[in-house]
Write an enzyme that holds these catalytic residues in place. Sequence first.
Site, PDB file in Angstrom:
ATOM      1  N   LYS A  50      12.055  -3.554 -17.424  1.00 24.12           N
ATOM      2  CA  LYS A  50      10.997  -2.616 -17.058  1.00 24.12           C
ATOM      3  C   LYS A  50      11.180  -1.226 -17.652  1.00 24.12           C
ATOM      4  CE  LYS A  50       8.347  -3.233 -12.988  1.00 24.12           C
ATOM      5  NZ  LYS A  50       8.507  -4.600 -12.509  1.00 24.12           N
ATOM      6  N   HIS A  64       1.262 -10.719  -4.347  1.00 20.42           N
ATOM      7  CA  HIS A  64       1.486 -10.774  -5.796  1.00 20.42           C
ATOM      8  C   HIS A  64       1.122 -12.112  -6.419  1.00 20.42           C
ATOM      9  CE1 HIS A  64       3.222  -6.854  -5.278  1.00 20.42           C
ATOM     10  NE2 HIS A  64       4.032  -7.338  -4.354  1.00 20.42           N
ATOM     11  N   GLU A 111       8.134   6.323  -9.485  1.00 26.53           N
ATOM     12  CA  GLU A 111       6.762   6.556  -9.952  1.00 26.53           C
ATOM     13  C   GLU A 111       5.924   7.168  -8.847  1.00 26.53           C
ATOM     14  OE1 GLU A 111       5.150   2.779 -11.083  1.00 26.53           O
ATOM     15  OE2 GLU A 111       6.230   2.727 -12.994  1.00 26.53           O
ATOM     16  N   ARG A 142       2.992 -14.498 -22.721  1.00 25.33           N
ATOM     17  CA  ARG A 142       2.622 -15.923 -22.660  1.00 25.33           C
ATOM     18  C   ARG A 142       1.108 -16.031 -22.536  1.00 25.33           C
ATOM     19  NH1 ARG A 142       4.127 -14.395 -17.343  1.00 25.33           N
ATOM     20  NH2 ARG A 142       2.267 -14.443 -16.029  1.00 25.33           N
TER      21      ARG A 142
HETATM   22  C1  MV4 Z   1       2.606   0.017  -8.303  1.00 26.35           C
HETATM   23  C2  MV4 Z   1       1.672   0.143  -7.261  1.00 26.35           C
HETATM   24  C3  MV4 Z   1       1.289   1.411  -6.896  1.00 26.35           C
HETATM   25  N1  MV4 Z   1       1.803   2.479  -7.533  1.00 26.35           N
HETATM   26  N2  MV4 Z   1       3.087   1.131  -8.915  1.00 26.35           N
HETATM   27  C4  MV4 Z   1       3.398  -4.618  -7.809  1.00 26.35           C
HETATM   28  C5  MV4 Z   1       4.059  -5.601  -8.730  1.00 26.35           C
HETATM   29  C6  MV4 Z   1       4.434  -4.850  -9.954  1.00 26.35           C
HETATM   30  N3  MV4 Z   1       4.108  -5.615 -11.116  1.00 26.35           N
HETATM   31  C7  MV4 Z   1       3.679  -3.570  -9.885  1.00 26.35           C
HETATM   32  N4  MV4 Z   1       3.148  -3.453  -8.567  1.00 26.35           N
HETATM   33  C8  MV4 Z   1       2.607  -2.292  -8.120  1.00 26.35           C
HETATM   34  N5  MV4 Z   1       3.029  -1.171  -8.720  1.00 26.35           N
HETATM   35  C9  MV4 Z   1       2.689   2.318  -8.519  1.00 26.35           C
HETATM   36  N6  MV4 Z   1       3.173   3.390  -9.118  1.00 26.35           N
HETATM   37  C10 MV4 Z   1       1.174  -1.010  -6.658  1.00 26.35           C
HETATM   38  C11 MV4 Z   1       1.645  -2.232  -7.095  1.00 26.35           C
HETATM   39  C12 MV4 Z   1       1.073  -3.381  -6.471  1.00 26.35           C
HETATM   40  C13 MV4 Z   1       0.313  -4.293  -7.211  1.00 26.35           C
HETATM   41  C14 MV4 Z   1       0.095  -4.135  -8.580  1.00 26.35           C
HETATM   42  C15 MV4 Z   1      -0.652  -5.036  -9.292  1.00 26.35           C
HETATM   43  C16 MV4 Z   1      -1.213  -6.117  -8.635  1.00 26.35           C
HETATM   44  C17 MV4 Z   1      -1.006  -6.312  -7.296  1.00 26.35           C
HETATM   45  C18 MV4 Z   1      -0.242  -5.391  -6.568  1.00 26.35           C
HETATM   46  C19 MV4 Z   1      -0.057  -5.591  -5.209  1.00 26.35           C
HETATM   47  C20 MV4 Z   1       0.707  -4.696  -4.494  1.00 26.35           C
HETATM   48  C21 MV4 Z   1       1.265  -3.604  -5.120  1.00 26.35           C
END
Ligand code: MV4
Length: 674
Positions: A116, A235, A200, A292
Site C-alpha cells: 500500500k 468489503h 489518512e 487482474r
Molecule cells: C478509506 C475510507 C475512508 N477514508 N480511506 C476500505 C478498504 C480499503 N480498500 C479502503 N477502505 C476505505 N478507505 C479513507 N481515507 C473508507 C474505506 C471503506 C471502503 C472503501 C471502499 C469500498 C468500501 C468501503 C467500505 C468501508 C470503508
Amino acid sequence: MFETLLIANRGEIACRVAATARRMGLRTVAVYSDADAHARHPAVCDTAVHIGGPEPRASYLRGDAIIEAALRTGAQAIHPGYGFLSENEAFARACADAGLVFVGPPADAIAAMGSKSAAKSLMEKAGVPLVPGYHGDNQDPGFLRREADAIGYPVLIKASAGGGGKGMRVVASSVEFDEALASCKREAASSFGDDRVLIERYLQKPRHIEIQVFADTHGNCLHLFERDCSVQRRHQKVIEEAPAPGMTEERRRAMGEAAVAAARAVGYVGAGTVEFIAEPDGRFYFMEMNTRLQVEHPVTEMITGQDLVEWQLRVAAGEPLPLTQEALTLSGHAIEARIYAENPEKGFLPSIGTLDVLEFPEHAEFALGDIRVDGGVRATDTITPHYDPMIAKLIVRGRNRDEARARMLRALGDIRVSGLQTNIAFLRRLMADQAFASADLDTGLIERRHGTLFPQGGEVPDAVLALAAAALLQSAGHAGTGARAPAADTDPWRVADGWRVSGRHARIFNFLDADGRPRDIELRRDDGNWTFLHGDTAQALEWTCESPDVRRGRVRLRLNGRDHSADVLLQGETVTVYRNGESHVLHLHDAVAHAQDESSDAGGSLTAPMPGKIISVAVKAGDAVKNGDTLLVMEAMKMEHTISAPRDGVVEEVFFEPGDQVGDGAQLIAIADA
Ligand code: MV4
C-alpha cells in the site's frame, strides 16, 4: 494467437474465460479439484486435468501442479481468472520461467501494487491524487500523532500491508490517537507480520468508483470508463454498475487519465482496475490497483460492447489493443447483482447444499444481451463449503439506469431456485430501495438502510397458503380436469372447478413457514364449493392449475373474490411458491396431511400407487364391475400398472383420462356398492 489455453480457476470465471476462448477457436484446458470432478468448468473445456484435493492450497493454489498440467497438455498460456493465483507474483514468474504466457500483468507490476505505502509513493510521483495523509517510513508514535493533527480529524490509520478493510482504525480526536495507533499496530503485526501504518484523512461518506484500464506490450494504455461498486457489505461487493450515477464527462476524463497514469507508472500490461474513493462533491483519491480481471467486468462489457477476455488474450499474445481511447464509446446503463447461496437473515451465512432447481429468465450467457447470466453451477450441482458460494452473476442493461433497475428487479423475481437459501429477495429489496433507486450511493448504504433491507418476520399471506394447498391437492389428483388448460372461449373459473363430484371433503394442511412458525389451514369442499379456513376466518376459494406436471406449475385461484397466481414447486415435504417476485418456502409439518373424505367409504376409492400417467381407462361412470375387473392402466417408473376392482360395485366417478398425469396417492376412481 495461442492454440491452447489453460484456465487456472474454477466456477463462473473459468466458464466465462472458456466461452471466449472457444469463440476465438482456442482449445481449452480446465484444472479441477476432487470437489469439482463433476462441476461445470471441467465439462465445458476440451480437456480437464485433476490437480488435487478440495482445499485451495491442495489444488487451485498449486502453481507447480498447474504449470505441469499446462506443459503436459500443450497449453501455451495460462489464464488465472480472479482470486487464487491471479495476483501471485511468484506464479507469474514461474509461468515465464516455464515458457508459458501468464495472461495478466508482468510480475513486477503485481509487486509494485502489492504494498500500500510503496504504491502510494509511486502514485504520488505519477501525479495520481491521494487522500491527504502520511505514508512515509517514520513510525514514531509522537511523529504520527503530529501528522494526524496536521491532517485534521477524523483520521484513518491503515496497516501498510493491509487490504480489504482489515487493520483500519478511525480516530475522532487527538487524545484517542495513541491508543488507536497501538491497537492498529498490534493487529497489523499479528495479521500481516508487518506493523507499519499510514495515516489518512477519513472520508465520512465515500463512494467506491473504479476505472477499468488496459495496456498492451506496444506502449498503448487506455481506460474503459468507470464502475460504481459502492454497494458493499463488509468489503464484499453486492451490486456493481456502469456508468457511475452522476458522473460528468469532465470527471470521467480526469479519473480515466489518473488511472492510465497509475497503470503507466508501474509498466502495466493487460487488464487492470484502479480503485478510487470519491467524496460527495466528486473529489477522488487513489486507493489501490487490482492487477487482474475483476468479478464485475461484465458491466463494462455491457456498456462498451467489448469482450474483455478477448482483449486479455490478444494482449497476452502480443497483439496491440483492439481499439483506441477515442474509438471507445459508452452507451446505456448496466447493473450486476451477485447471486449467492447464503442467508441474509442469518448474517449472510453461506447456505450449503444441492441446487435442485436453478432457472433464469431468458438470457445470454457470458455474452452481451439485455439480460446476461454468468454462472458456474447448474441445477443438481452442489454448493460446497470449500469455495465461494456464488451461484451466478446476473447482469442487465437498459437505455438508462431506471430501465436497467426495473429489468433487474423483474429478472431477479423470475429466477427459480430451490434446495438452498439465496440472497435473491435481499437483492430485490436493494433494487427497490429508495436510496438505491435515487442513486444516493455510498459504501454505508446497506448499513444505513438496514431497516428496509431486513424487514422483520412478515406473515405468509393467506393467498400464498391457499396457492400451496391448491397445488398439493392438484398433485394428489384432486383438481382432476383442472390440470388441462381451459379452452379460450370458456370461463377459466368454471373450468377451474374440475371437481365434479358432490359430497363433502375436508383437508388440513399443517404448514411451517421459513421461520418454523406453524401455519395451519384447511380446505373444505361442499358440493363443489371450496372454502379456505385459516384461524377463525373462512374465505371462498376457486382454483385451477395449468401445468400437466403436478410437481410444479402455475396455479391460479380466486380467494374471497380476488385473483392470485403463482408458480408452485413441490419437492417432498417442501412447497415453494413464487409470486410477485418473491418466493415463499413452506414445509409440510405432517407430510401425510389428514384427509377425510366424508362422501365415500374407505374401500370405495382407488388411489395411484405412485406418481405416473394414465394409459387407458376401461370403465365409465355407471358401469357395473366385478371384483378383479381391470379399471384402468397407468404407467409409473417405466412400468405399466393395472388397477383393478377390489370388489363388486358400480363406478361412481372416473377422475382422469388417458394422458393425464397423476400424483402419488391421487384418487383415480370411486366405486359405490351395487
Ligand atoms: C478509506 C475510507 C475512508 N477514508 N480511506 C476500505 C478498504 C480499503 N480498500 C479502503 N477502505 C476505505 N478507505 C479513507 N481515507 C473508507 C474505506 C471503506 C471502503 C472503501 C471502499 C469500498 C468500501 C468501503 C467500505 C468501508 C470503508
